[in-house]
Every structure is written in structure tokens, then in C-alpha cells.
Design an enzyme around this catalytic site. Structure first.
Site, short mmCIF file in Angstrom:
data_model
loop_
_atom_site.label_atom_id
_atom_site.label_comp_id
_atom_site.label_asym_id
_atom_site.label_seq_id
_atom_site.Cartn_x
_atom_site.Cartn_y
_atom_site.Cartn_z
N ARG A 1 56.36 14.38 -20.81
CA ARG A 1 55.18 13.61 -21.24
C ARG A 1 55.45 12.13 -20.98
O ARG A 1 55.64 11.35 -21.92
CB ARG A 1 54.86 13.89 -22.71
N ASP B 1 43.81 22.46 -23.98
CA ASP B 1 44.01 22.70 -25.41
C ASP B 1 43.31 23.98 -25.90
O ASP B 1 43.45 24.36 -27.07
CB ASP B 1 43.51 21.49 -26.23
N CYS C 1 53.57 17.75 -29.71
CA CYS C 1 53.78 19.10 -29.20
C CYS C 1 54.68 19.07 -27.97
O CYS C 1 54.64 18.12 -27.20
CB CYS C 1 52.43 19.71 -28.81
N ARG D 1 48.76 20.11 -38.22
CA ARG D 1 48.54 18.84 -37.53
C ARG D 1 47.10 18.69 -37.07
O ARG D 1 46.60 17.56 -36.97
CB ARG D 1 49.47 18.74 -36.29
N LYS E 1 40.08 15.78 -33.92
CA LYS E 1 41.44 15.26 -34.07
C LYS E 1 41.77 14.22 -33.01
O LYS E 1 42.26 13.13 -33.31
CB LYS E 1 42.46 16.40 -33.98
N ASN E 2 41.50 14.56 -31.75
CA ASN E 2 41.94 13.64 -30.69
C ASN E 2 41.07 12.38 -30.60
O ASN E 2 41.43 11.44 -29.91
CB ASN E 2 42.05 14.38 -29.35
C1 EPZ Z 1 46.01 14.29 -24.87
O1 EPZ Z 1 47.40 14.13 -24.66
C2 EPZ Z 1 45.85 15.19 -26.08
N1 EPZ Z 1 46.49 14.55 -27.22
C3 EPZ Z 1 46.46 16.56 -25.81
O2 EPZ Z 1 46.12 17.40 -26.91
C4 EPZ Z 1 45.83 17.17 -24.54
O3 EPZ Z 1 46.51 18.35 -24.21
C5 EPZ Z 1 45.91 16.18 -23.38
O4 EPZ Z 1 45.37 14.88 -23.75
C6 EPZ Z 1 45.15 16.66 -22.16
O5 EPZ Z 1 43.79 16.86 -22.49
C7 EPZ Z 1 45.85 13.59 -27.86
O6 EPZ Z 1 44.73 13.22 -27.55
C8 EPZ Z 1 46.57 12.98 -29.01
P1 EPZ Z 1 47.41 13.00 -20.89
P2 EPZ Z 1 47.93 12.99 -23.69
O7 EPZ Z 1 47.95 11.62 -20.88
O8 EPZ Z 1 47.03 11.81 -23.81
C9 EPZ Z 1 50.57 13.20 -17.24
C10 EPZ Z 1 46.41 19.01 -28.58
O9 EPZ Z 1 46.74 20.21 -28.57
N2 EPZ Z 1 50.83 11.78 -17.56
O10 EPZ Z 1 45.97 13.21 -20.58
O11 EPZ Z 1 49.36 12.79 -24.01
C11 EPZ Z 1 51.06 14.13 -18.36
O12 EPZ Z 1 52.42 14.42 -18.19
C12 EPZ Z 1 47.14 17.99 -27.73
O13 EPZ Z 1 45.50 18.56 -29.30
C13 EPZ Z 1 51.69 11.06 -16.77
O14 EPZ Z 1 52.29 11.58 -15.82
O15 EPZ Z 1 47.74 13.69 -22.28
C14 EPZ Z 1 50.14 15.32 -18.18
O16 EPZ Z 1 50.64 16.15 -17.17
C15 EPZ Z 1 48.33 18.54 -27.06
N3 EPZ Z 1 51.91 9.74 -17.06
C16 EPZ Z 1 48.83 14.71 -17.71
O17 EPZ Z 1 49.16 13.40 -17.22
C17 EPZ Z 1 51.29 9.11 -18.10
O18 EPZ Z 1 51.54 7.91 -18.31
C18 EPZ Z 1 47.75 14.54 -18.78
O19 EPZ Z 1 48.31 13.88 -19.92
C19 EPZ Z 1 50.42 9.86 -18.91
C20 EPZ Z 1 50.19 11.20 -18.62
#
Ligand code: EPZ
Length: 418
Positions: free
Chosen positions: A122, A305, A117, A397, A22-23
Site C-alpha cells: 500500500r 471492497d 487492512c 472498523r 465509512k470511506n
Molecule cells: C481506499 O483505500 C479505501 N480505503 C479501500 O477500502 C479501498 O479498497 C480502496 O480505496 C480502493 O477502492 C479508504 O477509503 C479508507 P487507493 P486507498 O489509493 O485509498 C495503489 C475497505 O475495505 N497506490 O485507491 O488506500 C495501491 O497500492 C478499504 O473499506 C499506489 O501505488 O486505496 C492500490 O493498488 C480497504 N500508490 C491502488 O493504487 C499510491 O500512492 C488503489 O489504492 C496510492 C495507491
């Protein structure tokens, strides 16, 4: 409202086939916006996030066809629109990938702030920083993120924290930028590598995906081609956890065992027997389980995840286990549902303490989010009596045919429509 009904307890047995990640696909489909020509994409999972992106692509003027089961052809050559409307973007988080892809192709993009989610704050500051460093002006107004650039120029980008989304968005925007972009402190998840491989197979020049530094040499144009998406690490991990939590024996097929090592290692530590083959993994959870501790981290650490699904395995283990959530601010809401089923769990901040060995009893529960929903299904399989899971749109999803797959493993599980 549709529901999933599970009658337990059940000990899973048999084989299950994993579908495309998915991701990975939620980034690869928007990435097709950068390609002049037809992208044939195989191993595409049949999940609602994919349906949603396909609707966006079509609404923007792309030709998208499901040519056979699991294969989609996308042709974005004639797209002129640079806006993703709120009605689509609010439905899922990964709509933010249209920012990087549209900015890379047209030098402008407007995408409504994404939904997805609810896991705590975020922010998108790192995505925005990357776009700005490539030369874009970014504004957040009336719920939209608006990016404009006269031209994008290669840059050195240092991400302040490891972010999957910001890493991929920076790669997308840099793919056609003029010159070399060096992105440091990047995420290393298998889907990052998959998106880079997809772009490279279409003519991009991206090196280093899977390490801490990604280098993108901008290219003039991307041509069409064929690409097969990697198997879903988290879907595979979910069935591995389900086998362990129910004391079952399951062969999980179509996986890349290397991607599963963080999960395999934890299950083995708990006393589960895991045998790796070339593209499948056999889980034998028939022995009794020991407690463990988990801290979720970016890859190759233990994936956030898989956190809710592993909590269910801990419910079967002897002793008290702990989960420390290291990625999201708020990913323990689902524990309230497990507690309603009789689980012994307490949460303090980002730590959950789980004492195993208590009998679970079926109950009406909610899928609070995608992975929490998967954990509810597993808990339903473990519990005595009937568990009814509501809000299952979250599960759709990211899990293809979850009811049928668990039925194939011997579960008494049904989808109730309406
Ligand atoms: C991806 O989300 C995945 N989604 C999520 O999977 C997964 O939990 C996450 O990566 C972590 O592995 C998709 O790929 C569509 P991040 P993403 O940016 O990209 C902080 C699932 O269940 N952050 O790696 O949104 C953020 O708040 C879903 O399949 C900032 O502060 O996650 C978090 O604490 C849910 N500023 C951390 O970084 C930013 O600009 C990691 O977020 C971006 C992120």
C-alpha cells in the site's frame, strides 16, 4: 476475545437500514481540520474507525461531541498540534488524511505510516507526489511521513494511477493553497464527491469531483456549517449480497441506487431480481443463480471492497465463476477460510475460480480483514451448523451493529463477549 457465532443455514428476510459511508466519514472528519468553526456532521456511522479518528482529533486539541445518535460536532479552531502519533495512526489506514488536512491548514504535518487492512503493498508515492507538487517537502523517517511547506501553491498534478487516498489528500492540501490546482486521473468513487461536497459546503471551491479531473481554487478560510454524509455503498452492497447468497428477500433502505449500479448489474446478471426505489433497493434472491465473472476496478467499475461478499454469492450459483482482482495485490486470503467451510475455490495470482453448488458446513473461521469478515458472516448464514468468527475487530472498523442488523433480517447470529 469477542466472537460472532452464526447458526445456519438461514434465508434472510425483511428490511435493513444503511448508515453513513465509512470511506467518506474517515476523510471528512480529518477534513474538519481545515475549517475555522463548528462542523455539524450527520449520518455518522457508529464504527471503530470513526471512534479512532475522534480520539485523534481530541488528542490534538479539537472539541468533538456526539450531540445525538449519528450526529457529531467538530470544532478544530483551537488545534495547534500538527502530529498524529503512531499509537493512533497504526490502527487504521485513513489516518493518512491528516497529512493533507494538516499540511493544508498549518503548512506542516507528521503522521505515522498508517496501518489498516492487509491487502498487499500500500504505497503512498502518489500522495507524496501531490504534496510535493503543491510545494511541500516530504520526508519518510523512523516510520513517520513528515511534510513541510513555507507556502502551498496551486499546481497541475497528474496521478500515475487512480487512487482514492491520493485524490482526497491532494484535494485537502489544495483547498487553501494559493491559486488553482488541477488534479488529473483522479478517483471517482461516491466518497470522493462527498468529501468535495463537504468542503464546498464549508466554503471551499472544488469542481469536477466525480469526473476524471478535479479543479481546486484555493480559498483563504473555511467556515463551519452542517453536512450529512452519504449512505455507505459497500455496507448496502454487503446486505444485497447477503440476501442473494442466502436466497432471501431484503429491502435495503437509505441508499443512493445510482451508487449501487455496478453491484446491481452483477446481481441481475446472476439471476437476482433487483428493484430500485428512490432511496431503497429490494433484493429478491429466491430464484436459482447463474455463474458470472468479475473484475474489480475503480468506480464506476465493480468495487474491490465488494469482492469477498460477491464470492459468497458465487458459492450459491450454478457453474464456475471467476474473480479477477484488479486493485489490490493480495485480497484472496479469506478464500482459505471459505475452503475450510467446504467451498470449492482455487486461487492463482490475482484470479479466484469459484465453483458453486457445494454445501457449506459451519466452522471456526477468522475475519482476515474488514470485507473478508463480512463475507465470513454471509458464509456462516449459508452454511449448515455453527460458524464462529474470530478477529471481529476488523468487522467493527466498518460495519455498524452488524449482529443486530442481521438479527433483524431473521438470522441466528450472536456476539459473544470475552
Ligand atoms: C481506499 O483505500 C479505501 N480505503 C479501500 O477500502 C479501498 O479498497 C480502496 O480505496 C480502493 O477502492 C479508504 O477509503 C479508507 P487507493 P486507498 O489509493 O485509498 C495503489 C475497505 O475495505 N497506490 O485507491 O488506500 C495501491 O497500492 C478499504 O473499506 C499506489 O501505488 O486505496 C492500490 O493498488 C480497504 N500508490 C491502488 O493504487 C499510491 O500512492 C488503489 O489504492 C496510492 C495507491
Amino acid at each position: 476475545m469477542d466472537r460472532i457465532v452464526v447458526n445456519g443455514p438461514c434465508c434472510l428476510n425483511g428490511e435493513v437500514e444503511i448508515t453513513g459511508g465509512k470511506n467518506a466519514i474517515v476523510a471528512i472528519l480529518p477534513a474538519a481540520m481545515l475549517v475555522d468553526g463548528v462542523c455539524r456532521i450527520e449520518n455518522v456511522p457508529d464504527i471503530s474507525d470513526v471512534e479512532c479518528i475522534i480520539s485523534i482529533l481530541k488528542a490534538m486539541g479539537a472539541k468533538v461531541e456526539r450531540v445525538e445518535s449519528g450526529t457529531v460536532e467538530v470544532d478544530c479552531s483551537h488545534v495547534t498540534s500538527t502530529e498524529v502519533p503512531y499509537e493512533y495512526a497504526r490502527k487504521f489506514r485513513a489516518s493518512y488524511y491528516f497529512l493533507g488536512a494538516l499540511l493544508g491548514r498549518f503548512g506542516k504535518a507528521t503522521v505515522a505510516m498508517p496501518g489498516g487492512c492487509h491487502l498487499g503493498a500500500r504505497p503512498m508515492d502518489q500522495h507524496i507526489k501531490a504534496f510535493e507538487q503543491l510545494g511541500a517537502q516530504v520526508e519518510v523517517a523512523r516510520g513517520d511521513v513528515i511534510c513541510r511547506a513555507k507556502r502551498l501553491t496551486g499546481a497541475d498534478i497528474y496521478l500515475d494511477m487512480v487512487s482514492v487516498g491520493a485524490t482526497i489528500n491532494a484535494m485537502l492540501a489544495a483547498t487553501k493553497a494559493e491559486g488553482l490546482t488541477v488534479i488529473e486521473n483522479v478517483a471517482k468513487e461516491p466518497h470522493i464527491v462527498d468529501v468535495a461536497n463537504f468542503l464546498n459546503s464549508m466554503g471551499a471551491n472544488i469542481r469536477g469531483a466525480g469526473t476524471d479531473v478535479i479543479k481546486v481554487q484555493g480559498v483563504g478560510a473555511l467556515r463551519g456549517g452542517s453536512y450529512a454524509v452519504i449512505p455507505d455503498q459497500i455496507e448496502a452492497g454487503t446486505y444485497m449480497a447477503a440476501a442473494a447468497a442466502t436466497g432471501g428477500k431484503v429491502l435495503v433502505k437509505n441508499v443512493i441506487p445510482k451508487h449501487m449500479e455496478c453491484i446491481t448489474a452483477k446481481l441481475e446478471e446472476m439471476g437476482v431480481s433487483v428493484t430500485e426505489f428512490d432511496d431503497s433497493i429490494l433484493i429478491d434472491g429466491t430464484a436459482s443463480l447463474k455463474k458470472t465473472n468479475i473484475k474489480t476496478m475503480p468506480y464506476p467499475g465493480f468495487p474491490t471492497d465488494m469482492q469477498p461478499q460477491m464470492a459468497t454469492v458465487m458459492l450459491r450459483a450454478e457453474g464456475t465463476s471467476k474473480i479477477n482482482e484488479g486493485v489490490w495485490d493480495s485480497r484472496f486470503k479469506y478464500t482459505e477460510e471459505l475452503i475450510r467451510m467446504g467451498a470449492d475455490i482455487s486461487v492463482s495470482g490475482k484470479v479466484a475460480t469459484i465453483t458453486g453448488g457445494k454445501e457449506l458446513l459451519g466452522a471456526p473461521v477468522r475475519a482476515c480483514d474488514l470485507r473478508a469478515g463480512a463475507a465470513m458472516v454471509i458464509a456462516g448464514l449459508m452454511a449448515k451448523g455453527t460458524t464462529t468468527i474470530e478477529d471481529i475487530d476488523h468487522i467493527r472498523r466498518g460495519y455498524e451493529r452488524i449482529v443486530e442488523k442481521f438479527q433483524g433480517l431473521g438470522a441466528d447470529i450472536t456476539l459473544i463477549k470475552g
